[in-house]
Every structure is written in structure tokens, then in C-alpha cells.
Design a protein around this motif. Structure first.
Motif, PDB file in Angstrom:
ATOM      1  N   LYS A 203       0.829  -1.203   0.000  1.00 46.55           N
ATOM      2  CA  LYS A 203       0.000   0.000   0.000  1.00 46.55           C
ATOM      3  C   LYS A 203       0.867   1.258   0.000  1.00 46.55           C
ATOM      4  O   LYS A 203       0.590   2.222  -0.720  1.00 46.55           O
ATOM      5  CB  LYS A 203      -0.950  -0.014   1.195  1.00 46.55           C
ATOM      6  CG  LYS A 203      -1.967  -1.149   1.149  1.00 46.55           C
ATOM      7  CD  LYS A 203      -2.806  -1.211   2.422  1.00 46.55           C
ATOM      8  CE  LYS A 203      -3.777  -2.383   2.399  1.00 46.55           C
ATOM      9  NZ  LYS A 203      -4.582  -2.480   3.646  1.00 46.55           N
ATOM     10  N   ASP A 223      -8.296   3.801   4.850  1.00 43.92           N
ATOM     11  CA  ASP A 223      -7.069   3.988   4.073  1.00 43.92           C
ATOM     12  C   ASP A 223      -7.139   5.267   3.242  1.00 43.92           C
ATOM     13  O   ASP A 223      -6.134   5.971   3.084  1.00 43.92           O
ATOM     14  CB  ASP A 223      -6.822   2.778   3.175  1.00 43.92           C
ATOM     15  CG  ASP A 223      -6.357   1.556   3.950  1.00 43.92           C
ATOM     16  OD1 ASP A 223      -5.847   1.731   5.074  1.00 43.92           O
ATOM     17  OD2 ASP A 223      -6.497   0.429   3.450  1.00 43.92           O
ATOM     18  N   HIS A 226      -6.375   8.008   5.596  1.00 43.12           N
ATOM     19  CA  HIS A 226      -4.967   7.962   6.017  1.00 43.12           C
ATOM     20  C   HIS A 226      -4.054   8.601   4.969  1.00 43.12           C
ATOM     21  O   HIS A 226      -3.268   9.513   5.281  1.00 43.12           O
ATOM     22  CB  HIS A 226      -4.555   6.507   6.256  1.00 43.12           C
ATOM     23  CG  HIS A 226      -3.091   6.309   6.509  1.00 43.12           C
ATOM     24  ND1 HIS A 226      -2.460   6.759   7.640  1.00 43.12           N
ATOM     25  CD2 HIS A 226      -2.130   5.712   5.740  1.00 43.12           C
ATOM     26  CE1 HIS A 226      -1.170   6.447   7.583  1.00 43.12           C
ATOM     27  NE2 HIS A 226      -0.946   5.823   6.441  1.00 43.12           N
TER      28      HIS A 226
END
Length: 559
Positions: A203, A223, A226
Motif C-alpha cells: 500500500k 485507508d 490515512h
């Protein structure tokens, strides 16, 4: 274990302090260094910061595992030693390493019966103590096992986060994407499935390859938030340093930062300063991936990220609270949760209110009368809907598309591109049309991919935009839409609500800091409670509302 945890945290603090020094040094350098090389260095710094963040998280997990389980084991140990070192010797008994307790032997002498009774009593006492000791030993053993498992799991997390070739290597799939041989799936559902198989290193590699990875529809919202926050910090630092690539977006970036920092329940689902003439952003209140009900609100004319993302998110916060309050009133629905999303993911037409003859206003007047901006936005909004559906843990959240003014037209075009079953309800207000044409036979819901009985509109008094019928029939004139009221009233939840008039009041809070009647109706639809008798406040069609406005105007002229 506890002492080790303290020492480890102290070492980790030294490590994170060094990383923060690196970040500040890079930011200071970017004040005077610009261009492609500077951008590459900034991207490398972001990558290193990400890796450090994962290491920091893993080390803290190791320390917490030692500290928490060490404290538990220490408590058991203290209880054991109180028995073994004090109670057992005090009773004249002995204890072996396996916890067996032996009572002293009572001399028989001449009183055989008394000695036998006393020995029996001591043996029972020894047995009772032995049971307590062995139980504590068993607890200690179980505690050690759980501690070992927790520490091992935390250590594995650190191994993954470390820079060793074995632990930090990216997968062949991601390697091919980074090298340009392949690309990420464009379909949100396929992307979500692929993303779930990736390691943290994978990722992070994709983020280093594409700093806008958090904008990809289908990624888990955690995500997205983030990576978008990291990108926000980067672009904000560069904008403050007058980097020409983002310096004109400083106000927008500051507004986004202030909005998401105001409440930890807010999540940054979209941040884009590069693809459009304006900054694009989307902020969720609550996590759409875990919510039962999700709404996406698309605004219209004169909306900008810098000028509106904060207010729209505040309205979304009240909408979430009101919607969940309504669900609490319905038996069996009390535990259902809501997430509201403010989506400014396109270039909304702009008019300069201080100078309607300025170049910006002339261009905005042309844009708001044409479908171009909405047509450009529709594919992105449609895919945003699909991404919410793909990443939600339930797999099929109750999703409501909400649109205001030109944003309702954008919503209408997006729905026409969205597969059946993704969006469950549509709510529009102050709408100039949804792009469904001017056919005399109303078949709009088939075009919009919305089931009958799940389309709602509101037309307030003195709202000329809702009567324009510019982009097809305005929904207030369409029979397949349920017409809802905007006048002041006390709603079913017992709240006295102000009405909405004109074109802009629909989503705004009243003077009492409560949603207006229009906002309340929107909350009922978002909650999926429109079919509950007595909750919705129904109203007149646009034809009736407009007729009343005309009559009122004529009456004013005769006075």
C-alpha cells in the motif's frame, strides 16, 4: 516486562523525534527548492515518513504487549508469593515447584485421636491452599501464553514494517503497477478486492507511486483518509512555502485541514488540487464503510472547497445526529448508524457576487446555463457511489444521493451512469432539472435507475431555480417524485422547525441550530424511514408552489 516496555517506548520516542526532525528539514528545504527534483525528494520524504509511522506503530504495539501482559502477570505473581512466602510458612507447611502443598506431620504421642483429627484438619488446609496455588499457576501459564501470542503478533507487525528485503518487499502485482507494466483496476469492486490482499508495504509503495491513491473509489475509507491526510499535510506545507503548483490552493487546503481536525469522526475521502480548475474534496462524518445508511450531498452554483466544505460538513454532522435520532424512535432500528458525505468533487459554476460583469461571472453564467460542468462531473460522482457500495462492510448500504441546485443536475446525470441497486433513494431540492428530458410521459425513474417510490424533491417558496425546467423537467413538475414540504412546522420528533424559503435555505440550520423542515425531510429519507406513516412532511408540487408565489406577488401589487 514492564521495565522493558518503558525502555522501549523511550527509545521509540528518540526514533520518532529524529523522523520529525527529518520532516521539518525537508519542509524547510522545500521553501526554496522547487521543480521536478524537489517533487521527487518530497515524495521520497513522504515514503520514509510512512515507513517510520508503521515502525512507530509496531514498536508501540510491542511495548504495550509487554506492559499490559507484564502487569497482569505481576498481579498473579504477587498473589502467589503472598501465599507461598507468607501463608504457607506461617502454617508450618511446605510447597514444591509444581504447587503441591505438604502439611506438617502431627506427633501422635498418647493422644492418637486428637492427633489424627488435627492431622486431618491440616491436610484439608494444605489441600485448600494447594488448589489456590495451582489455580494461580494455571492463570499465570495462560497469561504467559497470551502474552507470548500478543508479543509475537506485534513483532510480526514490526517485521513487516521493517526495511529488510524479506519483510518490506512489495508483491509482484504491485511491482508491476509501480513499474508501469500494469495499472490498478478501474472498477471500484475489483479494486477493493485487490486492495484487501495487499500488505502495508504494498500500500505504501502504491502511495509513493501515486500520492493521490487515497482518491481511488473502492479503497477502504480508513485507508483513503490515512493517505489523503498525508497528502494534505504535504500540499499544505508546499502551499505555505509558495510552491507555484499549489500556492493558489492555500485557502482550500486550510479549510480542509480545519474541517477534518474539528472532529475525529470526520474522514477525508477526496483531495485533489490538480485535475480541475478548482480544488476538489469530500469529507465524511462517520465511517461510510461501517454505516448502515450513507448519504452523498452534491452542491451547486458558487460552491468552493474553501468557502463551503466546513459549512457543508457541519450541516452533515447535524444531519447524521438527526437521522440517528429518528432511527432511535423506531423499534428495532435503534442501533443503525449513519454517515453523511459532503462531496465537492467537481468544478461548480462560479459567479462573482461583487461584480456580475466580471470575466469570472460571465463565464459562470454561461456554465450554469449549460450541461458541461455536470457532464464532466457525472462519471466521477457515479464511481464515487460505486466505491461506497464496494467498500462498505455490509456490502450493500442504504445509499441516498442528495443534490441541490446545479448539483441536483449533476446528481441526475451521475445516477443515469450508476448501475441499478447502488443508490437506493434520491433527494433533490431547488433543482433546475435532472437531465431526463421534457417528455410529457414521466419515465424519469427508469432513466435515473431509481425504484418507484424512492425519489423525493422539495421546492421552496420564492425559489425561481426550481421552476426553470432547464435541464429537463424540474422534479417539482414530475409525477414520479414525492413532493415534500419546506414550511415551518413541528415534526414527528417533537422539534419546532423553521421553514426554508428562496433557493439557499434547504440544507441550512435554522436560528435554533436545528435542521429546517427541509433538512428534517432529508433525514427521514436518509434513514430509510420514508415509508413509516407520519414521519415525512409532504407538500405541494412545484406547479402549486409556484402558483401560490405568483398569486402572492399579484396580491402585493394590488395593495
Amino acid at each position: 516486562m514492564v521495565d522493558y516496555a518503558t525502555s522501549l517506548l523511550a527509545s521509540n520516542t528518540t526514533f520518532t523525534d529524529q523522523m520529525h526532525r527529518m520532516d521539518r528539514a525537508v519542509d524547510a528545504t522545500m521553501d526554496t527548492w522547487q521543480g521536478e527534483a524537489a517533487a521527487a525528494a518530497s515524495a521520497r520524504s513522504l515514503s520514509e515518513s510512512l515507513a517510520a509511522s508503521h515502525i512507530d506503530t509496531a514498536v508501540i504495539a510491542i511495548a504495550e504487549a509487554h506492559a499490559s501482559h507484564g502487569a497482569i502477570l505481576d498481579g498473579i505473581r504477587t498473589s502467589l508469593l503472598a501465599i507461598v512466602d507468607l501463608e504457607v510458612p506461617g502454617a508450618g507447611m511446605t510447597v514444591s515447584d509444581d504447587g503441591a502443598v505438604t502439611a506438617p506431620t502431627v506427633p501422635i504421642g498418647g493422644a492418637v485421636v486428637i492427633a489424627a483429627l488435627l492431622q486431618s484438619r491440616l491436610d484439608r488446609q494444605a489441600d485448600d491452599i494447594e488448589v489456590r496455588i495451582k489455580a494461580l499457576l494455571a492463570q499465570f501459564g495462560d497469561g504467559e501464553l497470551r502474552a507470548a501470542q500478543a508479543i509475537r503478533a506485534a513483532q510480526q507487525q514490526l517485521d513487516v514494517a521493517s526495511n529488510s528485503p524479506q519483510a518490506g518487499a512489495i508483491s509482484p502485482v504491485v511491482s508491476d503497477i509501480v513499474s508501469g507494466k500494469t495499472s490498478l483496476p478501474a472498477d471500484p469492486a475489483q479494486l477493493h478486492e485487490m486492495w484487501s490482499t495487499l500488505s502495508p508495504a504494498d500500500k505504501d509503495a502504491l502511495f509513493a507511486h501515486d500520492n493521490y491513491i487515497g482518491n481511488r473509489d473502492g479503497l477502504p475509507v480508513v485507508d483513503r483518509d490515512h493517505y489523503n491526510r498525508i497528502k494534505l499535510d504535504d500540499e499544505l506545507s508546499r502551499a505555505e512555502a509558495c510552491d507555484p503548483t499549489v500556492s493558489n490552493r492555500l485557502t482550500d487546503l486550510q479549510a480542509v485541514r480545519d474541517t477534518i481536525e474539528k472532529d475525529p469522526n470526520r474522514m477525508l475521502m477526496l483531495l485533489d488540487t490538480q485535475s480541475g480548475a478548482q480544488t476538489h474534496a469530500a469529507v465524511a462524518v462517520g465511517n461510510p464503510d461501517t454505516a448502515d445508511h450513507v448519504s452523498v450531498t452534491t452542491p451547486g452554483l458558487n460552491t468552493t472547497v474553501g468557502g463551503a466544505i466546513g459549512a457543508m460538513t457541519e450541516e452533515g454532522t447535524m444531519m447524521k445526529e438527526t437521522t440517528e435520532g429518528l432511527l432511535e424512535l423506531v423499534p428495532g432500528r435503534e442501533s443503525e448508524t449513519v454517515s453523511t458525505i459532503a462531496w465537492i468533487g467537481y468544478d461548480a459554476p462560479q459567479l462573482d457576487k461583487d461584480d456580475y460583469f466580471s470575466e469570472e461571472s460571465i463565464a459562470g453564467a454561461i456554465q450554469v446555463a449549460q450541461p458541461w460542468n455536470a457532464q464532466a462531473a457525472a462519471p466521477n460522482l457515479s464511481q464515487f457511489y460505486e466505491g461506497i457500495d464496494a467498500s462498505n462492510h455490509d456490502g450493500d448500504p442504504h445509499l441516498t444521493a442528495v443534490g441541490h441546485s446545479y448539483g441536483s443536475f449533476t446528481t441526475g446525470l451521475a445516477l443515469q451512469e450508476t448501475p441499478d441497486g447502488i443508490v437506493d433513494d434520491v433527494m433533490v431540492y431547488g433543482s433546475p432539472g435532472l437531465g431526463t428530458g421534457h417528455d410529457l410521459v414521466d419515465s424519469s425513474l427508469d432513466t435515473l435507475n431509481i425504484a418507484p417510490g424512492h425519489a423525493y424533491e422539495m421546492t421552496a417558496h420564492d425559489d425561481p431555480v426550481a421552476h426553470m425546467n432547464r435541464f429537463g423537467w424540474s422534479p417539482g413538475y414530475m409525477s414520479e417524485f414525492t413532493h415534500l414540504d419546506t414550511d415551518a412546522t413541528t415534526t414527528a420528533d417533537g422539534v419546532a422547525r423553521q421553514g426554508a424559503t428562496g433557493h439557499s435555505d434547504y440544507p441550512r440550520l435554522g436560528d435554533n441550530n436545528e435542521l429546517r423542515t427541509s433538512g428534517y425531510n432529508t433525514a427521514v429519507v436518509i434513514a430509510g424511514l420514508a415509508d413509516v406513516p407520519g414521519l415525512l412532511v409532504t407538500g405541494d408540487s412545484a406547479l402549486q408552489t409556484g402558483g401560490i408565489d405568483i398569486l402572492d406577488g399579484l396580491m402585493d401589487l394590488t395593495r
